[in-house]
Design a protein around this motif. Structure first.
Motif, mmCIF file in Angstrom:
data_model
loop_
_atom_site.group_PDB
_atom_site.id
_atom_site.type_symbol
_atom_site.label_atom_id
_atom_site.label_comp_id
_atom_site.label_asym_id
_atom_site.label_seq_id
_atom_site.Cartn_x
_atom_site.Cartn_y
_atom_site.Cartn_z
ATOM 1 N N SER A 1 -39.896 29.013 44.550
ATOM 2 C CA SER A 1 -41.157 29.537 44.016
ATOM 3 C C SER A 1 -42.355 29.123 44.864
ATOM 4 C CB SER A 1 -41.354 29.049 42.582
ATOM 5 O OG SER A 1 -41.594 27.650 42.543
ATOM 6 N N LEU A 2 -42.203 28.079 45.674
ATOM 7 C CA LEU A 2 -43.311 27.573 46.482
ATOM 8 C C LEU A 2 -43.220 27.983 47.943
ATOM 9 C CD1 LEU A 2 -43.545 23.952 45.007
ATOM 10 C CD2 LEU A 2 -45.020 25.897 44.484
ATOM 11 N N LYS A 3 -42.172 28.723 48.313
ATOM 12 C CA LYS A 3 -41.991 29.150 49.699
ATOM 13 C C LYS A 3 -42.551 30.549 49.915
ATOM 14 C CE LYS A 3 -37.699 26.595 50.733
ATOM 15 N NZ LYS A 3 -36.282 26.750 51.121
ATOM 16 N N THR A 4 -42.903 30.837 51.151
ATOM 17 C CA THR A 4 -43.263 32.207 51.512
ATOM 18 C C THR A 4 -41.980 33.028 51.651
ATOM 19 O OG1 THR A 4 -43.178 31.715 53.876
ATOM 20 C CG2 THR A 4 -45.304 31.388 52.760
ATOM 21 N N GLU A 5 -42.127 34.348 51.713
ATOM 22 C CA GLU A 5 -40.947 35.205 51.846
ATOM 23 C C GLU A 5 -40.172 34.881 53.125
ATOM 24 O OE1 GLU A 5 -39.732 37.172 49.708
ATOM 25 O OE2 GLU A 5 -41.368 37.211 48.255
ATOM 26 N N THR B 1 -46.952 27.407 48.796
ATOM 27 C CA THR B 1 -47.844 28.512 48.477
ATOM 28 C C THR B 1 -47.678 28.886 47.009
ATOM 29 O OG1 THR B 1 -48.418 30.802 48.979
ATOM 30 C CG2 THR B 1 -46.113 30.186 49.205
ATOM 31 N N PHE B 2 -48.764 29.378 46.400
ATOM 32 C CA PHE B 2 -48.717 29.776 44.990
ATOM 33 C C PHE B 2 -48.827 31.289 44.833
ATOM 34 C CE2 PHE B 2 -50.195 25.378 44.904
ATOM 35 C CZ PHE B 2 -49.365 24.827 43.932
ATOM 36 N N GLU B 3 -48.530 32.009 45.913
ATOM 37 C CA GLU B 3 -48.653 33.464 45.865
ATOM 38 C C GLU B 3 -47.678 34.093 44.877
ATOM 39 O OE1 GLU B 3 -47.381 35.681 49.272
ATOM 40 O OE2 GLU B 3 -46.225 33.980 50.051
ATOM 41 N N HIS B 4 -46.510 33.484 44.704
ATOM 42 C CA HIS B 4 -45.527 34.051 43.774
ATOM 43 C C HIS B 4 -45.991 33.908 42.322
ATOM 44 C CE1 HIS B 4 -42.864 34.625 47.117
ATOM 45 N NE2 HIS B 4 -42.818 33.332 47.389
ATOM 46 N N PHE B 5 -46.634 32.798 42.004
ATOM 47 C CA PHE B 5 -47.176 32.629 40.659
ATOM 48 C C PHE B 5 -48.312 33.624 40.416
ATOM 49 C CE2 PHE B 5 -45.158 28.565 41.529
ATOM 50 C CZ PHE B 5 -44.524 28.290 40.330
ATOM 51 N N GLN B 6 -49.104 33.893 41.436
ATOM 52 C CA GLN B 6 -50.162 34.899 41.314
ATOM 53 C C GLN B 6 -49.569 36.294 41.104
ATOM 54 O OE1 GLN B 6 -52.454 34.396 44.894
ATOM 55 N NE2 GLN B 6 -53.476 32.543 44.171
ATOM 56 N N ASP C 1 -40.796 35.541 43.420
ATOM 57 C CA ASP C 1 -41.412 35.932 42.159
ATOM 58 C C ASP C 1 -40.503 35.637 40.974
ATOM 59 O OD1 ASP C 1 -43.441 36.789 43.733
ATOM 60 O OD2 ASP C 1 -43.069 38.938 43.474
ATOM 61 N N ILE C 2 -39.206 35.885 41.148
ATOM 62 C CA ILE C 2 -38.258 35.574 40.076
ATOM 63 C C ILE C 2 -38.264 34.073 39.777
ATOM 64 C CG2 ILE C 2 -35.809 35.465 39.471
ATOM 65 C CD1 ILE C 2 -35.413 38.085 40.909
ATOM 66 N N SER C 3 -38.299 33.255 40.809
ATOM 67 C CA SER C 3 -38.306 31.803 40.622
ATOM 68 C C SER C 3 -39.576 31.352 39.908
ATOM 69 C CB SER C 3 -38.192 31.095 41.976
ATOM 70 O OG SER C 3 -36.973 31.429 42.615
ATOM 71 N N ALA C 4 -40.709 31.927 40.287
ATOM 72 C CA ALA C 4 -41.972 31.572 39.631
ATOM 73 C C ALA C 4 -41.952 31.977 38.158
ATOM 74 C CB ALA C 4 -43.138 32.235 40.352
ATOM 75 N N ALA C 5 -41.461 33.173 37.879
ATOM 76 C CA ALA C 5 -41.372 33.635 36.483
ATOM 77 C C ALA C 5 -40.418 32.762 35.681
ATOM 78 C CB ALA C 5 -40.909 35.091 36.455
ATOM 79 N N THR C 6 -39.330 32.337 36.303
ATOM 80 C CA THR C 6 -38.366 31.475 35.622
ATOM 81 C C THR C 6 -38.984 30.136 35.264
ATOM 82 O OG1 THR C 6 -36.526 32.519 36.808
ATOM 83 C CG2 THR C 6 -36.119 30.356 35.826
ATOM 84 N N LEU C 7 -39.723 29.546 36.207
ATOM 85 C CA LEU C 7 -40.355 28.246 35.944
ATOM 86 C C LEU C 7 -41.382 28.347 34.825
ATOM 87 C CD1 LEU C 7 -40.855 26.770 39.531
ATOM 88 C CD2 LEU C 7 -39.194 26.087 37.797
ATOM 89 N N LEU C 8 -42.176 29.410 34.839
ATOM 90 C CA LEU C 8 -43.172 29.582 33.773
ATOM 91 C C LEU C 8 -42.510 29.797 32.420
ATOM 92 C CD1 LEU C 8 -45.773 31.877 35.591
ATOM 93 C CD2 LEU C 8 -46.055 29.458 35.003
ATOM 94 N N SER C 9 -41.375 30.478 32.414
ATOM 95 C CA SER C 9 -40.715 30.810 31.144
ATOM 96 C C SER C 9 -39.984 29.623 30.527
ATOM 97 C CB SER C 9 -39.737 31.963 31.353
ATOM 98 O OG SER C 9 -38.659 31.566 32.184
#
Length: 274
Positions: free
Chosen positions: A32-36, A51-56, A240-248
């Motif tokens: 979730s913190l890495k770039t593509e 980077t926090f672009e995935h959370f954004q 993005d999936i990893s960021a959504a998973t962490l938030l959920s």
């Protein structure tokens, strides 16, 4: 000296086991913190600029209404927890203290927990389609109530069996009826049991994915199903999936962290007879 060394060995073993068990979670955090580019790099990068672009993307991406998915999950989990408590507490009291349905109702209700949930999928879909409950949070709440009532009933029965009858008998002598005994005597004493049932029901309802796929089409989408929307025909957006998973996972994680003592007591209730 030997005790200190043994203590350090146990601590080291626990740390290693905990690390191994949490490798998927750690990998999700890193992803979730890495770039593509860093995500697809070969060999994998262990040192990178966060980077926090995935959370954004998860919170503000066009066509992905994560706040709504999050609200749906909160409504689902809280409503299911409250209704399971409201149903299982008086039911457990009727079974344990009044003997109602002890030989028929209790085995039937608890036996439902043995069936795999998938066998209820088609009947639920057909019934909800007829009732107009498809793609509604209310429909998901009804399903999760049915799935979690057996667990709530078992835990409540375990706690009630541990409560002494003397207090209830004294209340009856003083003129209290069944409902007054239940709500004025039993309810305050059942705090740990109610908390454990509520927390476990919240976690199980929050994590529901099977029936969310079947019943929720668009408007009632919870976060467990919403996270899969980053799997597109153009590729899988792992960041993005990893960021959504962490938030959920934050709400159930916080629930478990702050109420773990209630969970332990709830799961062990009724296991030791005095």
């Amino acid at each position: 000296m030997m005790k200190t060394k043994k203590s350090w060995n146990i601590t080291a073993a626990v740390v290693v086991i905990a690390f191994i068990l949490n490798i998927p979670l750690i990998n999700t955090v890193f992803t979730s913190l890495k770039t593509e580019g860093d995500i697809s790099a070969q060999p994998p990068k262990f040192w990178f600029t966060p980077t926090f672009e995935h959370f954004q993307n998860v919170l503000y991406a066009a066509g992905y209404d994560f706040p709504k998915f999050f609200l749906n999950s909160i409504t689902l989990a809280l409503s299911t927890s409250l209704l399971v408590i409201a149903i299982s507490l008086p039911s457990a009291y009727a079974i344990v203290r009044l003997g109602f349905g002890k030989k028929q109702l209790m085995p039937f209700a608890t036996g439902l927990r043995l069936f795999p949930p998938i066998i209820f999928a088609i009947p639920y879909y057909m019934m909800f389609q007829y009732l107009g409950l498809l793609d509604t949070v209310a429909g998901l709440v009804l399903i999760n109530i049915f799935l979690n009532i057996p667990l709530g009933l078992l835990l409540m029965i375990g706690f009630l069996r541990d409560l002494p009858k003397d207090i209830e008998e004294s209340a009856v002598i003083d003129g209290c009826n069944v409902f007054q005994v239940l709500f004025k005597i039993i309810l305050p004493l059942m705090g740990p049991g109610i908390a454990s049932v509520g927390i476990l029901t919240f976690i199980f309802s929050w994590n529901d994915y099977l029936f969310a796929v079947i019943v929720a089409l668009k408007n009632a989408t919870p976060v467990t199903l919403g996270a899969t929307m980053f799997i597109t025909s153009w590729g899988i957006k792992w960041g993005d999936i990893s960021a959504a998973t962490l938030l959920s996972i934050l709400p159930p994680l916080l629930f478990t962290f702050f109420a773990q003592r209630y969970l332990v007591k709830g799961l062990s209730a009724g296991s030791v007879k005095g």
